[in-house]
Design an enzyme around this catalytic site. Structure first.
Site, PDB file in Angstrom:
ATOM      1  N   CYS A   2       0.819  -1.209   0.000  1.00  0.00           N
ATOM      2  CA  CYS A   2       0.000   0.000   0.000  1.00  0.00           C
ATOM      3  C   CYS A   2       0.852   1.258   0.000  1.00  0.00           C
ATOM      4  O   CYS A   2       1.795   1.387   0.771  1.00  0.00           O
ATOM      5  CB  CYS A   2      -0.962   0.049   1.181  1.00  0.00           C
ATOM      6  SG  CYS A   2      -2.139  -1.302   1.246  1.00  0.00           S
ATOM      7  N   ARG A  27       5.605  -0.715  -4.460  1.00  0.00           N
ATOM      8  CA  ARG A  27       5.216  -1.389  -3.226  1.00  0.00           C
ATOM      9  C   ARG A  27       4.210  -2.504  -3.483  1.00  0.00           C
ATOM     10  O   ARG A  27       4.001  -3.365  -2.626  1.00  0.00           O
ATOM     11  CB  ARG A  27       4.635  -0.376  -2.242  1.00  0.00           C
ATOM     12  CG  ARG A  27       5.635   0.690  -1.827  1.00  0.00           C
ATOM     13  CD  ARG A  27       4.993   1.760  -0.966  1.00  0.00           C
ATOM     14  NE  ARG A  27       4.664   1.287   0.354  1.00  0.00           N
ATOM     15  CZ  ARG A  27       5.488   1.288   1.387  1.00  0.00           C
ATOM     16  NH1 ARG A  27       6.718   1.712   1.237  1.00  0.00           N
ATOM     17  NH2 ARG A  27       5.093   0.854   2.577  1.00  0.00           N
ATOM     18  N   TRP A  76      -3.328  -2.791  -1.597  1.00  0.00           N
ATOM     19  CA  TRP A  76      -3.139  -4.238  -1.797  1.00  0.00           C
ATOM     20  C   TRP A  76      -4.255  -4.924  -1.015  1.00  0.00           C
ATOM     21  O   TRP A  76      -4.361  -4.768   0.195  1.00  0.00           O
ATOM     22  CB  TRP A  76      -1.770  -4.666  -1.271  1.00  0.00           C
ATOM     23  CG  TRP A  76      -1.471  -6.121  -1.468  1.00  0.00           C
ATOM     24  CD1 TRP A  76      -1.850  -7.161  -0.669  1.00  0.00           C
ATOM     25  CD2 TRP A  76      -0.729  -6.703  -2.534  1.00  0.00           C
ATOM     26  NE1 TRP A  76      -1.386  -8.343  -1.163  1.00  0.00           N
ATOM     27  CE2 TRP A  76      -0.691  -8.098  -2.301  1.00  0.00           C
ATOM     28  CE3 TRP A  76      -0.074  -6.185  -3.653  1.00  0.00           C
ATOM     29  CZ2 TRP A  76      -0.025  -8.975  -3.171  1.00  0.00           C
ATOM     30  CZ3 TRP A  76       0.579  -7.060  -4.502  1.00  0.00           C
ATOM     31  CH2 TRP A  76       0.598  -8.438  -4.262  1.00  0.00           C
ATOM     32  N   ASN A 102      -3.158   1.864   5.566  1.00  0.00           N
ATOM     33  CA  ASN A 102      -2.248   0.756   5.273  1.00  0.00           C
ATOM     34  C   ASN A 102      -2.184  -0.124   6.509  1.00  0.00           C
ATOM     35  O   ASN A 102      -2.064   0.380   7.624  1.00  0.00           O
ATOM     36  CB  ASN A 102      -0.852   1.293   4.936  1.00  0.00           C
ATOM     37  CG  ASN A 102       0.120   0.190   4.574  1.00  0.00           C
ATOM     38  OD1 ASN A 102      -0.279  -0.935   4.297  1.00  0.00           O
ATOM     39  ND2 ASN A 102       1.404   0.510   4.573  1.00  0.00           N
ATOM     40  N   GLY A 103      -2.263  -1.438   6.326  1.00  0.00           N
ATOM     41  CA  GLY A 103      -2.179  -2.363   7.447  1.00  0.00           C
ATOM     42  C   GLY A 103      -3.458  -3.149   7.628  1.00  0.00           C
ATOM     43  O   GLY A 103      -4.302  -3.231   6.735  1.00  0.00           O
ATOM     44  N   GLU A 485      19.351 -17.783  -3.676  1.00  0.00           N
ATOM     45  CA  GLU A 485      18.969 -16.483  -4.227  1.00  0.00           C
ATOM     46  C   GLU A 485      18.645 -16.594  -5.716  1.00  0.00           C
ATOM     47  O   GLU A 485      17.679 -15.996  -6.198  1.00  0.00           O
ATOM     48  CB  GLU A 485      20.092 -15.473  -3.982  1.00  0.00           C
ATOM     49  CG  GLU A 485      20.016 -14.194  -4.803  1.00  0.00           C
ATOM     50  CD  GLU A 485      18.853 -13.290  -4.475  1.00  0.00           C
ATOM     51  OE1 GLU A 485      18.682 -12.266  -5.183  1.00  0.00           O
ATOM     52  OE2 GLU A 485      18.101 -13.580  -3.518  1.00  0.00           O
ATOM     53  N   LYS A 489      14.935 -15.598  -7.293  1.00  0.00           N
ATOM     54  CA  LYS A 489      14.730 -14.582  -8.331  1.00  0.00           C
ATOM     55  C   LYS A 489      13.932 -15.159  -9.495  1.00  0.00           C
ATOM     56  O   LYS A 489      13.039 -14.505 -10.038  1.00  0.00           O
ATOM     57  CB  LYS A 489      16.072 -14.051  -8.843  1.00  0.00           C
ATOM     58  CG  LYS A 489      16.724 -13.048  -7.939  1.00  0.00           C
ATOM     59  CD  LYS A 489      15.872 -11.793  -7.802  1.00  0.00           C
ATOM     60  CE  LYS A 489      16.225 -11.056  -6.520  1.00  0.00           C
ATOM     61  NZ  LYS A 489      15.753 -11.710  -5.300  1.00  0.00           N
ATOM     62  N   GLU A 492      10.293 -15.622  -8.471  1.00  0.00           N
ATOM     63  CA  GLU A 492       9.595 -14.357  -8.270  1.00  0.00           C
ATOM     64  C   GLU A 492       9.108 -13.735  -9.570  1.00  0.00           C
ATOM     65  O   GLU A 492       7.987 -13.220  -9.635  1.00  0.00           O
ATOM     66  CB  GLU A 492      10.525 -13.352  -7.576  1.00  0.00           C
ATOM     67  CG  GLU A 492      10.702 -13.557  -6.096  1.00  0.00           C
ATOM     68  CD  GLU A 492      11.593 -12.485  -5.495  1.00  0.00           C
ATOM     69  OE1 GLU A 492      11.147 -11.809  -4.557  1.00  0.00           O
ATOM     70  OE2 GLU A 492      12.727 -12.306  -5.966  1.00  0.00           O
ATOM     71  N   HIS A 508      21.334 -37.089  -1.207  1.00  0.00           N
ATOM     72  CA  HIS A 508      20.400 -37.353  -0.117  1.00  0.00           C
ATOM     73  C   HIS A 508      18.952 -37.121  -0.540  1.00  0.00           C
ATOM     74  O   HIS A 508      18.071 -37.003   0.314  1.00  0.00           O
ATOM     75  CB  HIS A 508      20.755 -36.476   1.087  1.00  0.00           C
ATOM     76  CG  HIS A 508      22.114 -36.740   1.650  1.00  0.00           C
ATOM     77  ND1 HIS A 508      22.414 -37.869   2.385  1.00  0.00           N
ATOM     78  CD2 HIS A 508      23.276 -36.038   1.562  1.00  0.00           C
ATOM     79  CE1 HIS A 508      23.679 -37.852   2.734  1.00  0.00           C
ATOM     80  NE2 HIS A 508      24.230 -36.740   2.240  1.00  0.00           N
ATOM     81  N   LYS A 611       6.743  -4.984  -2.726  1.00  0.00           N
ATOM     82  CA  LYS A 611       8.121  -4.672  -2.355  1.00  0.00           C
ATOM     83  C   LYS A 611       8.312  -4.667  -0.856  1.00  0.00           C
ATOM     84  O   LYS A 611       9.290  -5.176  -0.337  1.00  0.00           O
ATOM     85  CB  LYS A 611       8.496  -3.296  -2.932  1.00  0.00           C
ATOM     86  CG  LYS A 611       9.941  -2.901  -2.687  1.00  0.00           C
ATOM     87  CD  LYS A 611      10.899  -3.792  -3.440  1.00  0.00           C
ATOM     88  CE  LYS A 611      12.332  -3.339  -3.283  1.00  0.00           C
ATOM     89  NZ  LYS A 611      13.258  -4.294  -3.916  1.00  0.00           N
TER      90      LYS A 611
END
Length: 616
Positions: A2, A27, A76, A102-103, A485, A489, A492, A508, A611
């Site tokens: 948001c 965001r 959002w 927001n929240g 990482e 990526k 995502e 294993h 974000k």
């Protein structure tokens, strides 16, 4: 999540609000809206589901009156889907009051039941409208927006940033924050509010950071901050160290492409000013020598990419300082009653400084007596203010949701911390310190070489792999978190299956995934610096190549041992073992971006992601 922006001043507010929201698009959001108090004293509002451009198009087709007081929001969806009705702002008090939020308001159901029993009605499914209606009721009782606001926030539970304005009090926007970001921008005869400095950096770089459970009232010529009881509080001023152009694409096809290109600068800027006489001295940590001498354990807490940075830093911190390090996911940390105390240093890592899981873990650690240090890229953020010390990464604004330059900056900050503590504890000799410092100072130029020499090659084969359904990543030692990482990526931004493994885990279980044609990236350690590890990784490559895997090796220049077994070799410059990760991750960032681009996807705003995750 948001985006929030507020404005009071002499200028027409619509353009300022829309520009601020555009800078907050990174965001993550699924609807947008603005409200203004127009020149005739009316309150006008427009909101639309979808991207900000949908709102812009609607305003262009059906203009609404402008005014000099306004609030804007990108939402959002949490309570209620992404619809026009659920978008913010929400109106109350016979549409004379506008609220954005927001929240998550955790007790909204009880408050809504109370308001329904009194005959109030609702037009949305959101928790935010409950706060708006409650504020409208309190305004009717007090006739003062600030007083009504103070009454309402005292009743709310959960995490929230709230902004409100009332048509009867033009030239006033009131905001409050609890466990959610809010900063103040100071202008000349005008003032701003935002969930991030990006909301107003186009207009001012002078800012104030407000604290937990505080209320701010902005008018064109004044700013007042109090706690929830109405007592005045001191606010912390700061200067935004980057300008608005830093958050623009500048000719790049995407923010992610721009930010990958800035990885050398992110490392260089994080190092700058922190090396003196061939040793690391971090000015922000002056006066903490006694703390560093006394700590017996370090716990690194973070989420996602930041956690992988922490895992990478763990190897260097332990070797250079001889202090044991644990790396934990923030959202798991406080729920298992961890053993921490006064001899524990808890290091939090967050690009935004607002990651809710990490913020709550920091508070938990402080309550139990641990010392806390944050690594953060955002001035005025909550986590640094809740910590005993902070190391800013100086990577500049990162707009793309998938983190790239912030990741290498976070690793750099962890290495700086390790070398600073090692100097204080005398666990490294001056010669060893100087060697690592020279390596670190050489990293930006080496990353630039990777970007210059390998980018075209990587983009070519990433486009050839556009139809790939699964990619695996393998690494050992510091290469293991880099494998994680690389997989993250790819997941995502390309929406395909990707997994990272410690290469030794192959036999294993994960080797069962290998079938003919399976692409596997392997992070190959240096044969010069880690001969034993290098042999083991080459052996892993032979194992999976024998089962038909397609091998893409990330290996240092001159490493001939991988050539007979790799289908593609991505070369990185020679570097010490702890500095290879800063180079090896760059081809993985380029590859993920190239494959997603080949699939026609938006690399900056991948689906379902934001974000800054400001709710648990």
């Amino acid at each position: 999540m948001c985006g929030i922006v507020g404005y009071v001043g002499p200028r027409e507010s619509q353009a300022i609000l829309l520009s601020g929201l555009a800078r907050l698009e990174y965001r993550g959001y699924d609807s947008a809206g603005i409200a203004v108090i127009d020149g005739d004293g009316g309150l006008d509002m427009r909101k639309r589901a979808g991207k900000l451009q949908v709102l812009r198009d609607d305003l262009a087709a059906h203009p609404m009156p402008d005014g000099t007081t306004g609030i804007g929001h990108t939402r959002w969806a949490t309570h209620g889907g992404p619809t026009d009705a659920n978008a913010h702002p929400h109106l109350a008090d016979e549409d004379r009051l506008a609220v954005i939020h927001n929240g998550i308001i955790e007790n909204f159901a009880d408050l809504k039941a109370e308001l329904l029993s009194e005959g109030f009605t609702f037009r949305s499914e959101t928790d935010t409208e409950v706060a708006a209606v409650l504020l409208g009721r309190e305004y009717q009782a007090s006739g003062d927006l600030v007083d009504a606001f103070r009454t309402v926030v005292a009743r709310l539970e959960g995490a929230f940033t709230l902004l409100a304005m009332h048509r009867d009090q033009p030239g006033l926007v009131v905001g409050a924050r609890r466990n959610s970001p809010l900063v103040i921008g100071l202008g000349d005869g005008e003032n701003f509010l935002g969930s991030d400095v990006a909301a107003f950096v186009e207009h001012t770089r002078h800012a104030l950071a407000i604290g937990q459970d505080e209320i701010v009232s902005i008018r064109p010529g004044s700013v007042e901050v109090t706690d929830f009881t109405g007592a005045a509080v001191e606010v912390e001023p700061f200067e935004v160290v980057w300008d608005a152009s830093a958050a623009e694409k500048g000719g790049w096809p995407s923010f992610m492409a721009k930010e990958v290109s800035e990885e050398p600068d992110a490392v260089a800027n994080t190092v700058r000013g922190r090396i003196r006489d061939n040793a690391v001295t971090i000015p922000e940590l002056d006066g903490l020598d006694e703390l560093f001498v006394g700590i017996r354990r370090i716990v690194v807490i973070a989420c996602g990419t930041a956690a992988y940075a922490g895992m990478t830093g763990k190897y260097a911190i332990e070797q250079w300082t001889r202090i044991p390090v644990d790396v934990e996911l923030s959202h798991e940390f406080r729920y298992r009653d961890p053993v921490i105390g006064e001899d524990t240093l808890v290091v939090s890592i967050s690009q935004s400084g607002e990651t809710m899981d990490t913020l709550m873990a920091v508070k938990y650690a402080r309550e139990r007596g641990a010392k806390t240090l944050s690594i953060c890229n955002t001035q005025g953020a909550t986590i640094p203010r809740e910590s005993d010390a902070v190391i800013y990464t100086h990577a500049g604004p990162e707009v793309a949701v998938a983190s790239t330059k912030a990741f290498v900056a976070q690793i750099t900050a962890l290495y700086l911390l390790a070398l600073h503590v090692a100097r204080v504890r005398e666990s490294l000799s001056p010669t060893e310190q100087a060697l690592h410092v020279r390596e670190l100072e050489s990293v930006p130029e080496k990353i630039a070489r990777v970007l210059g020499e390998e980018q075209k090659h990587i983009n070519q084969f990433s486009h050839w792999m556009a139809d790939t359904q699964s990619v695996l990543f393998l690494g050992r030692h510091v290469g293991y978190p880099i494998a994680l990482e690389g997989a993250l990526k790819l997941k995502e931004i390309s929406y395909i299956h990707a997994e990272g493994f410690a290469a030794g885990e192959l036999k294993h279980g994960p080797i069962a995934l290998i079938e003919p044609g399976q692409p596997v990236f392997v992070i190959v350690p240096s044969p010069r610096e880690s001969a034993e590890l290098h042999k083991k990784v080459v052996s892993n490559i032979q194992e999976i190549r024998a089962r038909g895997a397609r091998i893409i090796a990330v290996a240092e220049e001159g490493d001939a041992a991988v050539l007979p077994f790799a289908d593609e070799v991505l070369r990185i410059p020679l570097a010490g073992p702890f500095f290879e990760p800063l180079l090896a991750v760059v081809p993985l960032h380029i590859f993920a971006m190239g494959l997603a681009t080949a699939k026609g996807l938006d690399v900056d705003q991948p689906r379902n992601l934001a974000k800054s995750v400001t709710v648990e």
